[in-house]
Write a protein that holds these residues in place. Sequence first.
Motif, PDB file in Angstrom:
ATOM      1  N   SER A 177      -6.323   0.635 -11.801  1.00  0.00           N
ATOM      2  CA  SER A 177      -5.866   1.528 -12.640  1.00  0.00           C
ATOM      3  C   SER A 177      -5.641   2.832 -11.833  1.00  0.00           C
ATOM      4  N   THR A 178      -6.437   3.030 -10.728  1.00  0.00           N
ATOM      5  CA  THR A 178      -6.214   4.114  -9.795  1.00  0.00           C
ATOM      6  C   THR A 178      -4.730   4.283  -9.295  1.00  0.00           C
ATOM      7  N   LEU A 179      -4.182   3.202  -9.008  1.00  0.00           N
ATOM      8  CA  LEU A 179      -2.915   3.009  -8.712  1.00  0.00           C
ATOM      9  C   LEU A 179      -1.480   3.190  -9.622  1.00  0.00           C
ATOM     10  N   ARG A 180      -1.812   3.415 -10.680  1.00  0.00           N
ATOM     11  CA  ARG A 180      -0.926   3.103 -11.797  1.00  0.00           C
ATOM     12  C   ARG A 180       0.472   3.870 -11.361  1.00  0.00           C
ATOM     13  N   ASN A 181       0.261   5.000 -10.988  1.00  0.00           N
ATOM     14  CA  ASN A 181       1.482   5.766 -10.436  1.00  0.00           C
ATOM     15  C   ASN A 181       1.986   5.611  -9.136  1.00  0.00           C
ATOM     16  N   ALA A 182       1.755   4.747  -8.539  1.00  0.00           N
ATOM     17  CA  ALA A 182       2.329   4.271  -7.143  1.00  0.00           C
ATOM     18  C   ALA A 182       3.753   4.151  -7.310  1.00  0.00           C
ATOM     19  N   ASP A 183       4.591   4.439  -6.385  1.00  0.00           N
ATOM     20  CA  ASP A 183       6.023   4.302  -6.466  1.00  0.00           C
ATOM     21  C   ASP A 183       5.994   2.633  -5.846  1.00  0.00           C
ATOM     22  N   ARG A 184       5.313   2.178  -4.786  1.00  0.00           N
ATOM     23  CA  ARG A 184       5.436   0.875  -4.238  1.00  0.00           C
ATOM     24  C   ARG A 184       3.699   0.415  -4.303  1.00  0.00           C
ATOM     25  N   LEU A 185       3.764  -0.754  -4.178  1.00  0.00           N
ATOM     26  CA  LEU A 185       2.531  -1.512  -3.874  1.00  0.00           C
ATOM     27  C   LEU A 185       2.618  -2.492  -2.885  1.00  0.00           C
ATOM     28  N   ILE A 186       1.745  -2.755  -1.929  1.00  0.00           N
ATOM     29  CA  ILE A 186       1.729  -3.717  -1.174  1.00  0.00           C
ATOM     30  C   ILE A 186       0.411  -4.499  -1.352  1.00  0.00           C
ATOM     31  N   VAL A 187       0.290  -5.754  -1.257  1.00  0.00           N
ATOM     32  CA  VAL A 187      -0.917  -6.672  -1.212  1.00  0.00           C
ATOM     33  C   VAL A 187      -1.075  -7.070  -0.034  1.00  0.00           C
ATOM     34  N   ILE A 188      -2.254  -6.851   0.553  1.00  0.00           N
ATOM     35  CA  ILE A 188      -2.723  -7.331   1.665  1.00  0.00           C
ATOM     36  C   ILE A 188      -3.611  -8.301   1.727  1.00  0.00           C
ATOM     37  N   ASP A 189      -3.266  -9.766   2.338  1.00  0.00           N
ATOM     38  CA  ASP A 189      -4.370 -10.652   2.564  1.00  0.00           C
ATOM     39  C   ASP A 189      -4.274 -11.201   3.802  1.00  0.00           C
ATOM     40  N   ASP A 190      -5.702 -11.137   4.334  1.00  0.00           N
ATOM     41  CA  ASP A 190      -6.060 -11.535   5.740  1.00  0.00           C
ATOM     42  C   ASP A 190      -4.996 -10.947   6.702  1.00  0.00           C
ATOM     43  N   VAL A 229       4.458   7.538  -3.308  1.00  0.00           N
ATOM     44  CA  VAL A 229       3.045   7.157  -3.404  1.00  0.00           C
ATOM     45  C   VAL A 229       3.081   5.569  -2.771  1.00  0.00           C
ATOM     46  N   LEU A 230       2.538   5.184  -1.888  1.00  0.00           N
ATOM     47  CA  LEU A 230       2.166   3.780  -1.624  1.00  0.00           C
ATOM     48  C   LEU A 230       0.854   3.246  -1.926  1.00  0.00           C
ATOM     49  N   GLY A 231       0.694   2.294  -2.833  1.00  0.00           N
ATOM     50  CA  GLY A 231      -0.603   1.652  -2.979  1.00  0.00           C
ATOM     51  C   GLY A 231      -0.914   0.454  -2.278  1.00  0.00           C
ATOM     52  N   ILE A 232      -2.176   0.356  -1.846  1.00  0.00           N
ATOM     53  CA  ILE A 232      -2.578  -0.705  -0.955  1.00  0.00           C
ATOM     54  C   ILE A 232      -3.643  -1.412  -1.585  1.00  0.00           C
ATOM     55  N   VAL A 233      -3.283  -2.684  -1.820  1.00  0.00           N
ATOM     56  CA  VAL A 233      -4.223  -3.674  -2.738  1.00  0.00           C
ATOM     57  C   VAL A 233      -4.666  -5.016  -1.834  1.00  0.00           C
ATOM     58  N   GLY A 234      -5.983  -5.270  -1.927  1.00  0.00           N
ATOM     59  CA  GLY A 234      -6.372  -6.107  -1.406  1.00  0.00           C
ATOM     60  C   GLY A 234      -8.067  -6.615  -1.257  1.00  0.00           C
ATOM     61  N   ARG A 235      -8.491  -7.608  -1.007  1.00  0.00           N
ATOM     62  CA  ARG A 235      -9.757  -7.867  -0.954  1.00  0.00           C
ATOM     63  C   ARG A 235     -10.421  -7.191   0.172  1.00  0.00           C
ATOM     64  N   SER A 236     -11.774  -6.887   0.107  1.00  0.00           N
ATOM     65  CA  SER A 236     -12.457  -6.127   1.185  1.00  0.00           C
ATOM     66  C   SER A 236     -12.337  -6.965   2.367  1.00  0.00           C
ATOM     67  N   GLY A 237     -12.077  -6.391   3.677  1.00  0.00           N
ATOM     68  CA  GLY A 237     -11.728  -6.992   4.874  1.00  0.00           C
ATOM     69  C   GLY A 237     -10.642  -7.584   5.008  1.00  0.00           C
ATOM     70  N   ALA A 238      -9.691  -7.133   4.198  1.00  0.00           N
ATOM     71  CA  ALA A 238      -8.396  -7.707   4.255  1.00  0.00           C
ATOM     72  C   ALA A 238      -7.552  -6.925   5.437  1.00  0.00           C
ATOM     73  N   GLN A 271      -8.741  -7.668 -14.052  1.00  0.00           N
ATOM     74  CA  GLN A 271      -9.396  -6.192 -14.367  1.00  0.00           C
ATOM     75  C   GLN A 271      -9.280  -5.704 -15.737  1.00  0.00           C
ATOM     76  N   THR A 272      -8.192  -6.171 -16.500  1.00  0.00           N
ATOM     77  CA  THR A 272      -7.993  -5.949 -17.712  1.00  0.00           C
ATOM     78  C   THR A 272      -9.197  -6.590 -18.632  1.00  0.00           C
ATOM     79  N   LYS A 273      -9.142  -7.574 -18.385  1.00  0.00           N
ATOM     80  CA  LYS A 273     -10.401  -8.567 -18.952  1.00  0.00           C
ATOM     81  C   LYS A 273     -11.700  -8.028 -18.760  1.00  0.00           C
ATOM     82  N   ALA A 274     -11.912  -7.683 -17.539  1.00  0.00           N
ATOM     83  CA  ALA A 274     -13.163  -7.030 -17.436  1.00  0.00           C
ATOM     84  C   ALA A 274     -13.466  -5.757 -18.181  1.00  0.00           C
TER      85      ALA A 274
END
Lengths: 768, 181
Positions: free
Chosen positions: A721-734, A553-562, A760-763
């Motif tokens: 939290s949705t991605l907690r069981n991802a094997d790897r994560l990538i962060v995309i910006d711009d 499972v690959l998680g992809i994280v980034g702002r909207s529009g990234a 997000q934890t704080k929120a």
Amino acid sequence: MTEMLEKERKLLERYGLVPEDIVYTARFDVAEDYRFTDGMILLTAEKMAVLLYPPVSGRDYYFGGYRTNPEEAGWEPALQIYDLAEVESLGIIRELTGGVLFGRISGVETRLCRFTNSHMGEMERLTDNLEKVKKKETLTKEDIEGKQRIERCPKCGTIYPDQQRRICPKCMDRKSIFARLASYFLKFKGRLVVMALCFVGTAVLNLVYPYLSGTILYDKVLSRNTEFMEFLQIPGMKFGVLLLVVVVTMAVSKILMQLLGIIHGTITATIVPDVVARIKQEVFQSMGKLSISFYNGRQTGGLMTRVLDDAGEITSFFIDGVPYFFSNALTIIVTAVIMIRLNWQLAVIALILLPVLTFTSYKMMPRLWHMYGRRHRANRSLNSQMNDNITGARVVKAFGQEEQEMSRFHHRNDNVRKAELDVAKYEIRFYSVLYSLVENLTSFMVWGLGAILILNDSGLEFGVLITITGYVTQLQGPLDFMSRVFRWWTNSMNSAQRIFEIIDAQPEVAERLDPVRPEKIRGEIEMRHVTFGYEKHKPVLKDVSFHIEAGKVLGIVGRSGAGKSTLVNLISRLYDVQEGEIYIDGINVRDMGFRELRKNIAMVSQETYIFMGTAAENIAYARPDATRAEIIAAAKQASAHDFICKMPDGYDTVIGSSGRTLSGGEKQRISIARAILADPRILILDEATAAVDTETELAIQESLEKLVKGRTTLSIAHRLSTLRNADRLIVIDDGKITEQGTHQELADLKGTYFKLMELQTKALALRE
Amino acid sequence: MQEFEFNEEELKAESEQLQQIRYLTKENAVFARTEGGFVSLEYDGKKYDRVGVYRMFPISDPEHYISIREADEKAREIGMIVDLEKMPKDTAEMLREQLRLRYFTPQIEKIMDIKDEYGYAYFHVLTNFGACRFTIHMGGDSVVSLSDSRVMLTDLDGNRFEIPDIYRLTVGERKKLDLFI
């Protein structure tokens, strides 16, 4: 490079600027006092010069749409030269109509020039090019010329009416389109021949009838013409019989005309729907093949109605226009010939005003079309308000704004009324006044001359006069038709062009001729240096590389529009990458068969698509052959089973646009069930839970976890939290991958991901 | 990567600041012309080298509710001026100058010719800033009626042209416009 006038060249040389050294020129068009003027900014390797003409009255300035502006202003330009060393940077302040170029010159922000939006592109390039020149880079062709924004016909310079279609209505080859269209009707050869015969028959009868009711009736029968009796071989001078024969013949020809009309109508009714259906079918077939980018460029709804309208327009032209054209042309020529042969003086008088009529119709027609256009727009605006009000009825009621809406409606309704009134008035003027004027005048003149000729005993018989006035009345229809047929032809050929364009469009993303068709896909995905943009020069993804093993499972994280959604769209090849490659199991996706590729990839996105059909059909969309048991199992896994069962018709409930409406979460679960049933090797989750509440999310989350097992999954999510069981994560910006690794690695990196996590934890803590 | 600077207190303070209405008056704000032809502002102990001047109601109330914003991309609001008249004369003048710059819109005074062909209309007009020719797209929203008599045109390049009062045009000119309004 913009051309330079001799005096500009001289002026520059006087200040030590050789035109050959100039690497970039940008023009501007507004003076300090806002009047239109000419000016340019020049860049050389060492200097920047601003050349400005004072505004001159009595000349026109040209904005977009018009071609270049080579005119010479009569005044001497002013010149200001800066050393590039002092020019620290350039910037643009965007205004509503144009902008201001300012430079940071020796530490002071200085206004350099004003320009309209027509020069925005040049000015933007100027700011970029300055940077490049200062860095001693050479400017490329694109740096200098940019992209032409407005596409026009290379032959005649007309702007393409639709910028996405490079088709010039002036230079379009209408004849070949006509021929191609005609091929649709070839199938009905037999019926078309019958139809043509009907037209000829009607035309002939149209000619015969006035002859019968005039010359024959008055001159031969009522005047008891013996020659005529002998000619018909009716013995014994029985005029009663003759009269009966003539009257019966007249009646029969009228009945025949009606009959021919009925036959023609029936044939039309059988051919039209068939051809329209065939054209629509071809259009739809072709639309299915086209790539997503085709749809992005157009308004889909508008496209569809236009296609349907266009098909109707073309057919009506072919059914009503083409045959009537021939029959009318025939009628006009033959009538004129007969009239001249009957009595040339009367014929001349009868025909003399007709060219005037045709000419005035032709002249007045454009105005009438304008008025139709206005009526159409008024109606459209009224419809759109109605639409607004019906869809927004709840808001209107909730705020108690019925009266205001009523008055808004009244306003628009009134516009429609006025437009209708104008059209009616003009039409009355056009048809009734003009036509009856010409008609009455003509018949008045014909009768007058006829009377004189008869009284003078110059051999004119009364019946001939009646015949000719009959022909005069009959000519008006065909002539009116002729005055509008040309516009009709142009319009329908335009319609046809639009349709053929869709039918002929080549999909941008095409399957290879001999694609690789792997039996089974494991689901290993690799992206190598992928660069992609929806527009060629605006990359959304820049040099993206990653690798996922099969089943991970690959998680992809980034702002909207990234660029996250763009990234996953590339994997199922909705678009083709511009640079780099994408491999699935080591096979380039470009080489893989569409069937194999898409069968193995399923997507659950935030935009759910429920089409018209039962719940069961919706779930089995990707595998129509699935058994009931399989469908139920899939629904169960997607936690859709319960709510489906609770609906009165269970799995047979019709959902989708006109059926029962589902909530966001319900739709989402149906689409998850669909993905489960499709049993793909690669699963894409694009914000699958963004549209649902927390409780539903939890339920869906569970279903998703089951779904993910054993499949390569790309999961995009805002909530980490949705991605907690991802094997790897990538962060995309711009458009670039800025971080990648496991959850722990990224957390240790204390970069973007870490900050996002903390936030997000704080929120969450705040919410509790 | 400024966008990712999520600091809770900062965020809170920022959103609070966004929600606050701050009025600029002649007592608390000092505007000045800059050397390069822009306007600077001193307000609340801060100095802004260049500010953006926006109208909140550019069409219905151009002299009131002027928003003063930072000059960068984000253009955060520094404060608003309710009535330009109430500002010192030279301040009002320099702000109006900036407004003229931002809302620069040629006004059409005379229509020489309009030709429409294949979905585009080619205008030849006289504006208060000189004669010019421009082209608009016939479909869509390139012609907007601001009131019964006021019309805004947007050409292919995005330039705006205004007809302040169509009834000040001659009957012949209005007839040419008939197709658009």
